[in-house]
Structure formats: C-alpha cells, structure tokens
Design a protein around this motif. Structure first.
Motif, PDB file in Angstrom:
ATOM      1  N   ALA A  76      72.705 -61.317 104.179  1.00 28.42           N
ATOM      2  CA  ALA A  76      71.719 -61.216 105.257  1.00 28.42           C
ATOM      3  C   ALA A  76      71.253 -59.767 105.408  1.00 28.42           C
ATOM      4  CB  ALA A  76      72.311 -61.734 106.567  1.00 28.42           C
ATOM      5  N   ASP A  93      75.043 -55.312 114.790  1.00 27.19           N
ATOM      6  CA  ASP A  93      75.451 -56.687 115.078  1.00 27.19           C
ATOM      7  C   ASP A  93      74.759 -57.130 116.356  1.00 27.19           C
ATOM      8  OD1 ASP A  93      77.082 -56.546 112.961  1.00 27.19           O
ATOM      9  OD2 ASP A  93      78.977 -56.732 114.062  1.00 27.19           O
ATOM     10  N   VAL A  94      74.543 -58.430 116.462  1.00 24.82           N
ATOM     11  CA  VAL A  94      73.808 -58.942 117.608  1.00 24.82           C
ATOM     12  C   VAL A  94      74.723 -59.116 118.823  1.00 24.82           C
ATOM     13  CG1 VAL A  94      74.114 -61.383 117.090  1.00 24.82           C
ATOM     14  CG2 VAL A  94      72.024 -60.628 118.195  1.00 24.82           C
ATOM     15  N   LYS A 131      94.690 -58.090 113.612  1.00 26.32           N
ATOM     16  CA  LYS A 131      93.429 -57.786 112.948  1.00 26.32           C
ATOM     17  C   LYS A 131      93.296 -56.288 112.707  1.00 26.32           C
ATOM     18  CE  LYS A 131      88.533 -58.515 112.754  1.00 26.32           C
ATOM     19  NZ  LYS A 131      87.320 -59.070 113.325  1.00 26.32           N
ATOM     20  N   ARG A 196      84.610 -49.277 120.417  1.00 20.18           N
ATOM     21  CA  ARG A 196      84.008 -50.581 120.158  1.00 20.18           C
ATOM     22  C   ARG A 196      84.297 -51.536 121.305  1.00 20.18           C
ATOM     23  NH1 ARG A 196      83.836 -54.991 115.460  1.00 20.18           N
ATOM     24  NH2 ARG A 196      81.597 -54.911 115.281  1.00 20.18           N
ATOM     25  N   ARG A 199      82.935 -58.520 122.090  1.00 17.30           N
ATOM     26  CA  ARG A 199      81.767 -59.350 121.932  1.00 17.30           C
ATOM     27  C   ARG A 199      81.174 -59.688 123.284  1.00 17.30           C
ATOM     28  NH1 ARG A 199      79.467 -63.138 118.984  1.00 17.30           N
ATOM     29  NH2 ARG A 199      79.646 -62.778 116.772  1.00 17.30           N
ATOM     30  N   THR A 204      83.452 -64.902 117.277  1.00 17.22           N
ATOM     31  CA  THR A 204      83.396 -64.199 115.995  1.00 17.22           C
ATOM     32  C   THR A 204      83.289 -65.213 114.858  1.00 17.22           C
ATOM     33  OG1 THR A 204      84.549 -62.762 114.463  1.00 17.22           O
ATOM     34  CG2 THR A 204      85.922 -64.047 115.945  1.00 17.22           C
ATOM     35  N   TRP A 206      84.285 -64.559 111.891  1.00 19.41           N
ATOM     36  CA  TRP A 206      85.280 -64.235 110.875  1.00 19.41           C
ATOM     37  C   TRP A 206      86.592 -64.899 111.169  1.00 19.41           C
ATOM     38  CZ3 TRP A 206      83.761 -61.950 106.588  1.00 19.41           C
ATOM     39  CH2 TRP A 206      82.584 -61.216 106.624  1.00 19.41           C
TER      40      TRP A 206
HETATM   41  N1  UDP Z   1      76.726 -62.873 110.691  1.00 20.09           N
HETATM   42  C1  UDP Z   1      75.770 -63.320 109.770  1.00 20.09           C
HETATM   43  N2  UDP Z   1      76.125 -64.297 108.881  1.00 20.09           N
HETATM   44  C2  UDP Z   1      77.372 -64.837 108.830  1.00 20.09           C
HETATM   45  C3  UDP Z   1      78.331 -64.350 109.757  1.00 20.09           C
HETATM   46  C4  UDP Z   1      77.979 -63.375 110.657  1.00 20.09           C
HETATM   47  O1  UDP Z   1      74.638 -62.851 109.780  1.00 20.09           O
HETATM   48  O2  UDP Z   1      77.606 -65.718 108.005  1.00 20.09           O
HETATM   49  C5  UDP Z   1      76.347 -61.835 111.679  1.00 20.09           C
HETATM   50  C6  UDP Z   1      76.654 -62.201 113.119  1.00 20.09           C
HETATM   51  O3  UDP Z   1      75.623 -62.951 113.698  1.00 20.09           O
HETATM   52  C7  UDP Z   1      76.795 -60.845 113.780  1.00 20.09           C
HETATM   53  C8  UDP Z   1      77.394 -59.998 112.659  1.00 20.09           C
HETATM   54  O4  UDP Z   1      77.109 -60.686 111.439  1.00 20.09           O
HETATM   55  O5  UDP Z   1      75.560 -60.282 114.160  1.00 20.09           O
HETATM   56  C9  UDP Z   1      78.861 -59.763 112.846  1.00 20.09           C
HETATM   57  O6  UDP Z   1      79.537 -61.003 112.979  1.00 20.09           O
HETATM   58  P1  UDP Z   1      80.780 -61.184 113.945  1.00 20.09           P
HETATM   59  O7  UDP Z   1      80.489 -60.562 115.265  1.00 20.09           O
HETATM   60  O8  UDP Z   1      81.085 -62.633 113.941  1.00 20.09           O
HETATM   61  O9  UDP Z   1      81.896 -60.376 113.190  1.00 20.09           O
HETATM   62  P2  UDP Z   1      82.982 -59.377 113.844  1.00 20.09           P
HETATM   63  O10 UDP Z   1      82.248 -58.453 114.768  1.00 20.09           O
HETATM   64  O11 UDP Z   1      83.934 -60.245 114.567  1.00 20.09           O
HETATM   65  O12 UDP Z   1      83.569 -58.673 112.665  1.00 20.09           O
END
Ligand code: UDP
Ligand code: MG
Length: 310
Positions: A76, A93-94, A131, A196, A199, A204, A206
């Motif tokens: 992406a 990240d969103v 984690k 950080r 959320r 998440t 992951w």
């Molecule tokens: N995301 C994505 N595709 C995926 C998984 C996650 O585009 O298959 C995006 C998700 O929308 C977010 C960013 O990657 O904006 C980080 O994901 P997440 O917050 O789940 O990860 P973490 O912050 O827990 O590492």
C-alpha cells in the motif's frame, strides 16, 4: 508553492478516518504549504472507501488510490509513493499513533535541508510487554545481521523529499521490507523523538503470525547471514564429526569392536538430521524469494485513482 503529500494507508479503518482527518486538518491548516491528503484504500471490507470519498467531496485536497484487494501495508505504501505528487511525502498511519503534531516539526527539518526525517518512538503506549520485547530483539538481530543500519523503534512515520521518494520507487521487489529500504537509499537523515500514543479507535491489523512473517521477510531480503550461519554450523559439526571418526577408528584398531553405543549413535543422527533440515529450510526461504522475484509480477492493481481537485 510546494506541495506536501500526506500518504495514509488504510485497511478497514472506517472508525478512525474521520478522527484522523479532523486532527490532521487542524495541523495542516496552520502550515503555509499546499497539501495533498492521499489515502490508499488497501482492499478494505468495511466502509473505509465510502468515508474517503465523502471526505473528498468536502475537501478538494483529498485524493485516493483504491487498490484491487488487500495487499498489506508495505505494498500500500509503495502504491502511495507511486501516486504521490508532492515535493515531499509524509507517510502516516491512520490510527493517530503517528501524531500529526510532528508534521510541522518534520517540515522544519526538511526546510533545513534533510531528505528523510523519521520519527523515532521514545515510548510505546498501549502495546504489550511481549510486543515491545520481541520488536526490540528483532531490531537488534537485524541490526547485527544486515550490513545496512536499520533504525530501531522507527516506524514508517517519516517525511521523504522527492529525491528519496524517487529512489524508493525504483525498488520493484515484491518481498518488501520498507523499513530496510529507507535505510538502503541513504541520503541525509534526521531523527526526531516522540511518544507513541495508543490507537485512537479500531483494532490493530497485526498479529504475531504476521509480525513473524515481516521479521523473516526483513532478515531474508536484507542479508544472506542465515545461509552463512548454516554453513558455519555445518562446518563446525563436520569438523567435530571428523575428529570423532578418527577417534573411533583408532579406538577400534586398538581395543577392537565394542557394540554398545546406541544412545550416542541415535543422538548424533538426530542432531545432524535436524541441522540438515533447518539448513534446507533456510535455503528454501531464499529459493522461494528468488522464485517470487523472478516471476516479476506487477506489485499491485488499482480499481481507481482520484487526484486532488486543486
Ligand atoms: N494497513 C494497511 N494494510 C494492511 C494492514 C494495515 O494499509 O493490510 C494500515 C492500517 O490501516 C494503518 C497502518 O497500516 O493505517 C498501520 O496498521 P496498524 O495500526 O494495524 O499496525 P500497528 O500500528 O498496530 O503496528
Ligand atoms: Mg497502529
């Protein structure tokens, strides 16, 4: 006037997109640049795309790329870099774990001449001890194995100038470990520290399985050290076996044949056998990667791209 693209990969993020938009708008409205808010809809199964399109109706700065299916964040981001039109790109990240308040700070450093301004986490809230611990071990391991220095505790949250973006776009590999690529391209890097947050909403994407996959991806695309280690362990056990063989032969010549030895025989066999299996597995990881890359498949397909209306 220079344009700054804010690149946001989104996968099933309907709950958080509006919050994200509100927060980011507050920050960028007070900055004297033109902005492009580029959302990448990574095959979301919820109303993420509808949310994005309705934002686009309200705000002409919103652009989006709708990918044909879920490709994962790495792809992406690659798609986002391909479509970003800005003089600088900020990947975020969103879920607001990458605080928008850092945007002006990053821009300042960019104006000061840095090509790649990355945000390093000085703390991680809302993440389990496990984690944090596994992430730490992984960064250490990769740092030791790979020849390029990979910034620890640094996510994808960063500002890249056009030069860095164009460099990243030249990496067409399907097995992508973007964090490593950021290091690989070099350029003038600047680190800024932040805490950080948790959320803002949603869950998440992951889990440990995916993280494990990313970790293996990271190691095997950046270093052939595991192959070396297999060779090394093979050589060491080989030397050991050779010495033991000489000892056994000489002992047999002197003392004669002595039958007991089932336990040692079976343990040596199992040990050597498992080393061979692990080594074949490691070899397989690389062969698999060669297979994936030689197919030379396109990285992604898109349903639709709509640019900003300005
Ligand atoms: N995301 C994505 N595709 C995926 C998984 C996650 O585009 O298959 C995006 C998700 O929308 C977010 C960013 O990657 O904006 C980080 O994901 P997440 O917050 O789940 O990860 P973490 O912050 O827990 O590492
Ligand atoms: Mg997150």
């Amino acid at each position: 006037m220079k344009i700054i693209t804010i690149l946001v990969p989104c996968y099933n993020e309907e709950e958080v997109i509006d919050i994200f938009y509100d927060e980011v708008i507050k920050v960028i409205n007070s900055i004297d640049y033109r902005f492009e808010l580029l959302f990448i809809n990574d095959g979301s199964k919820d109303r993420t795309l509808a949310k994005i399109t309705s934002l686009r109706l309200r705000d002409s700065r919103v652009a989006y790329v709708d990918l044909s299916r879920n490709y994962g964040k790495e792809i992406a981001m690659a798609a986002g870099l391909d479509y970003a039109s800005g003089d600088a790109v900020i990947i975020m990240d969103v879920d607001l774990q990458d605080p928008p308040r850092l945007i002006p700070v990053m821009i300042k450093e960019w104006e000061a001449g840095y090509d790649d301004v990355y945000a390093k986490r000085s703390s991680r809230k809302g993440e389990s001890f496990m984690k944090k611990f596994t992430a730490h071990c992984f960064y250490r391991l990769l740092g030791k194995l790979a020849k390029v220095e990979i910034q620890e505790d640094t996510g994808d949250f960063r500002l890249l100038n056009r030069q860095a973006v164009d460099a990243l776009k030249q990496f067409k590999e399907t097995g992508r470990y973007t964090k490593g690529l950021f290091s690989l391209i070099g350029f003038n890097k600047k680190e800024i520290l932040f805490d950080r947050d948790e959320r803002a909403a949603g869950k998440t994407k992951w889990n440990y399985c995916k993280l494990m996959g990313l970790a293996i991806e990271g190691i095997t695309t950046f270093t052939i050290m595991p192959l070396r280690i297999a060779t090394f362990i093979g050589s060491i056990t080989g030397i050991g076996a050779f010495i033991y063989m000489i000892y056994i032969v000489i002992r047999t010549l002197i003392i004669g044949i002595e039958l007991p030895g089932y336990a040692s025989l079976i343990s040596i066999m199992l040990f050597i056998g498992s080393i061979q299996l692990v080594s074949i597995g490691v070899l397989g990881e690389y062969v698999g990667r060669i297979f994936n890359e030689t197919k030379n498949r396109p990285l992604y397909f898109i349903n639709k791209y709509e640019s900003t209306k300005v």
